[in-house]
Design an enzyme around this catalytic site. Structure first.
Site, short mmCIF file in Angstrom:
data_model
loop_
_atom_site.label_atom_id
_atom_site.label_comp_id
_atom_site.label_asym_id
_atom_site.label_seq_id
_atom_site.Cartn_x
_atom_site.Cartn_y
_atom_site.Cartn_z
N HIS A 183 1.44 -0.03 0.80
CA HIS A 183 0.56 0.89 1.18
C HIS A 183 0.13 1.11 2.89
O HIS A 183 -0.34 1.95 3.42
CB HIS A 183 -0.95 0.52 0.53
CG HIS A 183 -0.77 0.99 -0.78
ND1 HIS A 183 -1.30 2.06 -1.21
CD2 HIS A 183 -0.39 0.27 -1.77
CE1 HIS A 183 -1.11 2.27 -2.54
NE2 HIS A 183 -0.53 1.07 -2.94
N ASP A 391 -1.49 3.64 11.10
CA ASP A 391 -2.16 3.85 9.69
C ASP A 391 -0.99 3.88 8.55
O ASP A 391 -0.15 4.97 8.97
CB ASP A 391 -3.31 4.70 9.55
CG ASP A 391 -4.24 4.31 8.71
OD1 ASP A 391 -4.16 3.59 7.57
OD2 ASP A 391 -5.77 4.54 8.81
#
Ligand code: ADP
Length: 486
Positions: A183, A391
């Site tokens: 992720h 991110d």
């Protein structure tokens, strides 16, 4: 129904929110076993749920098993999972021993892997005992899962806390198809080399049949790393042979259930929290940031950029309010405490410099806010400020887009270093390290006319509606079910 089962049902309903049936088709074949560090516990507040839990909620349906940490610490890591089956979904959880937890979670996972994979090698704290505890916990996960497995199960492991779990399962003789999804970002070989067990971690991941990433850049970085450290040769379809398996490296970006989020925001607009915010703002424009309090989110830089806006574009003085919701997280890790102090100082500096007796430009809060309140706040915000320094995806960007009123939408300002920037190109894309550039983008967003706002938002919404959480799960599991059994 006993209390545990009732609590589990309430927790699941909160997460799944009625969308489970949309995923039923995936359970016609083999059972899916989802493994994540954290399985939402019955008492967990929706407000603190991270992006992973929220997105995975859409893949939970009858027949699925969700395995992982209960969120509880115990004197010793448990070897047998607690099982609760609610509405056909089995939640299997183990507790983690106090000492293992500190070294595994605060130590190697969040003290070494998290900073490194967010390109912050200077913050990396490596110690062998921490890494050993990481291996021990991954092993404990594998041992506790083993007796629960059926031969055809598709095992889908999530995220950086569990990089070596698949290797432990293989060691225990598990031949099932195993997928792993990362992720968070993946780094190029020169950065991964900083981590002493780099090759061991890559080898662990490469015992999976499918390894998935959020962006093409992450996928390429991983392929470069396995070439450099494992000396394998991926083919043109990003497949490579490692030990006795073929590993397929795929791109399956995560998303949200956009339509559901739009409805949530529409409803939230009418609630007490949204009304209170509205009253406090009057006719001022709202600039909104919503993040976990984490150094990857670029909050000090964002505060500086807001200060630059007020300094360079004084026409916005008194006409704008910046609300930063930054829920405290990982408070036991030193770098997070330092960040907190840094933000307190910068917020004080900005408000001391620019406040008036009846206007405070920056509102900054560190306690979590309920998900539905946040949805209403997004809808009220003229500018959504999503400026991480790095991110994996950033679901806040997608939630902000989904929450907008299509007749009068706000403007998303998005860091080029968020995974979401690959897709959401109609946002105002900025370099978060450049305070002046971000301030100019804020000025542009605050002065943008309705037709440009609408046309940008229309394109963004189409994309957010297309790459949903459901599509993410379906795409990944389709790759995994196509993997050849060894
Ligand atoms: P990360 O997984 O790094 O926390 P994401 O942006 O991908 O970041 O996902 C964050 C999720 O958590 C989103 O669903 C968002 O709404 C929620 N969230 C983020 N910050 C807060 C906060 N301060 N309070 C409550 N929920 C938050």
């Amino acid at each position: 129904m006993n209390q545990v089962v009732m609590n589990a049902r309430m927790a699941r309903n909160k997460l799944v929110d009625g969308s489970a049936s949309t995923f039923a088709s995936l359970n016609v074949g083999p059972r899916t076993v989802i493994v994540s560090n954290r399985v939402p516990s019955p008492n967990e507040k929706g407000a603190t749920a991270g992006g992973l839990a929220v997105a995975l909620a859409d893949s939970i349906t009858d027949g699925t098993m969700w395995f992982g940490w209960s969120g509880k610490r115990a004197p010793e890591t448990s070897s047998i999972a607690d099982m609760v089956t609610v509405d056909g979904v089995t939640y299997a959880t183990i507790d983690i021993g106090e000492r293992d937890y500190t070294r595994f979670y605060n130590g190697f996972a969040n003290g070494a892997l998290w900073p490194l994979f967010h390109f912050r090698s200077g913050l990396l704290l490596y110690s062998r005992p921490d890494y050993e505890a990481y291996r021990t916990v991954n092993r404990a996960f594998a041992e506790a899962l083993l007796p629960l497995l059926k031969p055809d199960d598709l095992i889908w492991i999530h995220d950086y806390q569990l990089l070596t779990m698949a290797a432990e399962l293989r060691e225990l003789g598990v031949q099932n198809r195993i997928g792993f999804f990362m992720h968070i970002p993946f780094v190029p070989p020169a950065l991964l080399a900083v981590l002493p067990p780099a090759a061991e971690l890559l080898a662990g991941m490469s015992t999976c049949d499918v390894v998935g990433f959020q962006t093409e850049g992450d996928r390429i970085n991983f392929l470069e790393c396995v070439k450099a450290f494992l000396h394998v040769k991926p083919d043109n379809s990003a497949r490579f042979a490692f030990r006795e398996r073929q590993v397929k490296v795929v791109l399956t970006p995560i998303g949200i259930d956009a339509d559901k989020f739009t409805e949530l925001a529409e409803r939230a607009e009418l609630t007490g929290d949204a009304k209170r915010l509205n009253e406090s703002l009057g006719d001022r424009a709202l600039v909104l940031g919503v993040d976990r309090l984490d150094y990857s989110k670029g909050l000090p830089q964002r505060f500086d950029a807001f200060g630059r806006l007020l300094y360079s574009f004084p026409q916005h003085l008194r006409k704008v309010a910046f609300l930063q919701i930054a829920a405290r997280s990982r408070q036991e890790v030193g770098s997070y405490q330092t960040l907190r102090r840094e933000l307190d100082r910068r917020a004080g500096d900005i408000n001391g410099e620019f406040s008036d007796f009846d206007w405070v430009p920056l509102r900054y809060m560190t306690h979590p806010v309920k998900r539905n309140a946040i949805a209403g706040f997004y809808r009220r915000a003229r500018v959504g400020l999503v400026t991480p320094l790095r991110d994996g995806m950033n679901l806040v960007a997608k939630e902000y887009v989904a929450a907008q009123d299509q007749a009068d939408p706000g403007v998303l300002i998005l860091s080029r270093f968020a995974g979401a920037a690959d897709e959401l190109t109609e946002a105002l894309i900025v370099n978060p390290f450049d305070a002046d550039e971000v301030a100019e983008a804020m000025h542009m967003a605050l002065t943008m006319g309705l037709s440009e706002r609408k046309s940008r938002h229309e394109s963004l919404l189409l994309k957010v509606r297309h790459t949903t959480a459901l599509k993410y799960c379906e795409d990944f599991l389709a790759y995994l079910s196509k993997a050849e059994k060894v």
